[in-house]
Design a protein around this motif. Structure first.
Motif, short mmCIF file in Angstrom:
data_model
loop_
_atom_site.label_atom_id
_atom_site.label_comp_id
_atom_site.label_asym_id
_atom_site.label_seq_id
_atom_site.Cartn_x
_atom_site.Cartn_y
_atom_site.Cartn_z
N ILE A 1 -54.67 -82.50 -12.64
CA ILE A 1 -55.63 -81.75 -11.84
C ILE A 1 -55.09 -81.55 -10.42
CG2 ILE A 1 -57.90 -81.91 -10.72
CD1 ILE A 1 -58.92 -83.12 -13.36
N MET A 2 -54.44 -82.56 -9.87
CA MET A 2 -53.89 -82.45 -8.52
C MET A 2 -52.81 -81.37 -8.44
SD MET A 2 -55.57 -84.48 -6.61
CE MET A 2 -54.57 -84.58 -5.16
N ALA B 1 -57.42 -71.92 -6.96
CA ALA B 1 -58.16 -70.84 -7.61
C ALA B 1 -58.54 -71.22 -9.05
CB ALA B 1 -57.34 -69.56 -7.60
N SER B 2 -57.63 -71.91 -9.74
CA SER B 2 -57.93 -72.34 -11.12
C SER B 2 -59.05 -73.37 -11.13
CB SER B 2 -56.68 -72.93 -11.77
OG SER B 2 -55.68 -71.97 -11.88
N PHE C 1 -62.71 -73.00 -12.90
CA PHE C 1 -63.21 -74.03 -13.81
C PHE C 1 -64.57 -74.54 -13.34
CE2 PHE C 1 -63.48 -78.53 -15.07
CZ PHE C 1 -63.50 -78.36 -16.45
N GLY C 2 -64.70 -74.77 -12.03
CA GLY C 2 -65.98 -75.23 -11.49
C GLY C 2 -67.09 -74.22 -11.71
#
Length: 61
Positions: free
Chosen positions: A33-34, A39-40, A44-45
């Protein structure tokens, strides 16, 4: 307010299960994730918020 606190508590339980059940895998996922682009993560959020809103809507019908 009681219902809201129950919902927050359930979210915390569900969020905590992977850390309790597979802490080493969670570290690997966090490392991935880091490395993701902001933007990705934002997309996702957004998808997760829309899915959550849809679940709440279906549950309240």
């Amino acid at each position: 307010m009681d219902y809201f606190l129950c919902v927050i508590g359930m979210v915390m339980i569900i969020e905590g299960v992977p850390y309790f059940a597979a802490p080493s895998q969670m570290k690997g996922w966090m490392a991935k994730i880091m490395q993701m682009e902001p933007a990705s993560l934002r997309r996702f959020g957004l998808v997760m918020m829309v899915a959550g809103l849809a679940l709440v809507y279906m549950g309240r019908r």
